[in-house]
Design a protein around this motif. Sequence first.
Motif, PDB file in Angstrom:
ATOM      1  N   GLN A 143       0.841  -1.184   0.000  1.00  0.00           N
ATOM      2  CA  GLN A 143       0.000   0.000   0.000  1.00  0.00           C
ATOM      3  C   GLN A 143       0.884   1.244   0.000  1.00  0.00           C
ATOM      4  OE1 GLN A 143      -2.547  -0.615   3.451  1.00  0.00           O
ATOM      5  NE2 GLN A 143      -4.145  -1.483   2.164  1.00  0.00           N
ATOM      6  N   ASN A 144       0.259   2.402  -0.259  1.00  0.00           N
ATOM      7  CA  ASN A 144       1.021   3.647  -0.309  1.00  0.00           C
ATOM      8  C   ASN A 144       1.682   3.933   1.036  1.00  0.00           C
ATOM      9  OD1 ASN A 144       0.274   4.083  -2.942  1.00  0.00           O
ATOM     10  ND2 ASN A 144      -1.439   5.423  -2.439  1.00  0.00           N
ATOM     11  N   ARG A 145       2.965   4.178   1.003  1.00  0.00           N
ATOM     12  CA  ARG A 145       3.749   4.486   2.195  1.00  0.00           C
ATOM     13  C   ARG A 145       5.123   4.954   1.730  1.00  0.00           C
ATOM     14  NH1 ARG A 145       3.994  -0.980   5.420  1.00  0.00           N
ATOM     15  NH2 ARG A 145       5.679   0.075   6.551  1.00  0.00           N
ATOM     16  N   TYR A 200      -1.102  -5.092  -6.821  1.00  0.00           N
ATOM     17  CA  TYR A 200      -2.147  -4.597  -5.928  1.00  0.00           C
ATOM     18  C   TYR A 200      -3.014  -5.743  -5.423  1.00  0.00           C
ATOM     19  CZ  TYR A 200      -0.902  -0.329  -8.469  1.00  0.00           C
ATOM     20  OH  TYR A 200      -0.215   0.706  -9.048  1.00  0.00           O
ATOM     21  N   ASP A 201      -3.568  -5.550  -4.211  1.00  0.00           N
ATOM     22  CA  ASP A 201      -4.488  -6.543  -3.653  1.00  0.00           C
ATOM     23  C   ASP A 201      -5.681  -6.764  -4.570  1.00  0.00           C
ATOM     24  OD1 ASP A 201      -3.148  -7.056  -1.156  1.00  0.00           O
ATOM     25  OD2 ASP A 201      -3.755  -5.059  -0.529  1.00  0.00           O
ATOM     26  N   LYS A 229       1.549 -10.903   2.705  1.00  0.00           N
ATOM     27  CA  LYS A 229       1.710 -10.878   1.250  1.00  0.00           C
ATOM     28  C   LYS A 229       2.883 -11.759   0.826  1.00  0.00           C
ATOM     29  CE  LYS A 229      -0.458  -6.370   0.700  1.00  0.00           C
ATOM     30  NZ  LYS A 229      -0.303  -4.939   0.377  1.00  0.00           N
ATOM     31  N   TRP A 284       7.284   2.528  -0.226  1.00  0.00           N
ATOM     32  CA  TRP A 284       6.889   2.271  -1.620  1.00  0.00           C
ATOM     33  C   TRP A 284       7.671   3.199  -2.548  1.00  0.00           C
ATOM     34  CZ3 TRP A 284       5.685   2.681  -6.486  1.00  0.00           C
ATOM     35  CH2 TRP A 284       4.830   1.777  -7.120  1.00  0.00           C
ATOM     36  N   ASP A 340       4.901  -5.092   1.709  1.00  0.00           N
ATOM     37  CA  ASP A 340       4.832  -4.360   2.974  1.00  0.00           C
ATOM     38  C   ASP A 340       4.600  -5.279   4.163  1.00  0.00           C
ATOM     39  OD1 ASP A 340       2.277  -4.996   2.155  1.00  0.00           O
ATOM     40  OD2 ASP A 340       1.438  -2.983   2.392  1.00  0.00           O
TER      41      ASP A 340
END
Length: 287
Positions: free
Chosen positions: A155-157, A178-179, A205, A160, A201
């Motif tokens: 996810q965005n962080r 992506y999920d 995953k 990333w 992340d």
Amino acid sequence: MQTQEILRLLRLPELGDLGQFFRSLSATTLVSVGALAAVLAYWFTHRPKALQPPCNLLMQSEEVEDSGGARRSVIGDGPQLLTHYYDDARTMYQVFRRGLSISGNGPCLGFRKPKQPYQWLSYQEVADRAEFLGSGLLQHNCKPSTDQFIGVFAQNRPEWIIAELACYTYSMVVVPLYDTLGPGAIRYIIRTADISTVVVDKPQKAVLLLEHVERKETPGLKLIIIMEPFEEALKDRGQECGVVIKSMQAVEECGQQNHQAPVPPKPSDLSIVCFTSGTTGNPKGAM
């Protein structure tokens, strides 16, 4: 009398009162007031100037003739697509380096927890971590080439962006995962793009990716880098199917100890491949 009446109506002190007020101040106070006035004067004359927009913000596009209503940006000359706006920012790597330069190493990536203030990484901190991570990837059999595709499944962080910039710094290609793609699409993308390294992340995953390898669906996957902490048992599980599990911190530390000079891409080089969800067949990659 007329002047005094005006001052009284404006409720301003008379000049004599002002003089008496300043005479009552100590020398230290007067020096402090003078210093404050000098600082304010300097700030007003040297304060940052507002950036001028490259076009009229109320008219940012115009209709293309004989196109049935299509519009194009007014930035640039003629109908040709705009390849770059600044001569020193023709690649994503150069865009970041330009930001580092013109910001004076200002704040770059901000993040926060719920109801907490933002914390910031400076441009130089991001640049250093990207070079360390990129150098670490090179130490783990990745090549500084546009033939090297690196998956980023997160996810965005800030991590990333750091992973993305690490790829740009060494001419590698980013492939976001992506999920919402679903396990089948992720499996297809890893095989199609010949991805041997994925940055994730969360440990969950990594488990999902390992399951694909264990079923021999993605035999080319050899390295999973995890941003968040994970248990040692995950390393053992990866070793059993030929996948190395590393923390992002460990890879950065490896790169810091074995730092490699950046290998920036050319403007004509591929930088990223974004795949569709594949709702009407297999996912398609947009380059």
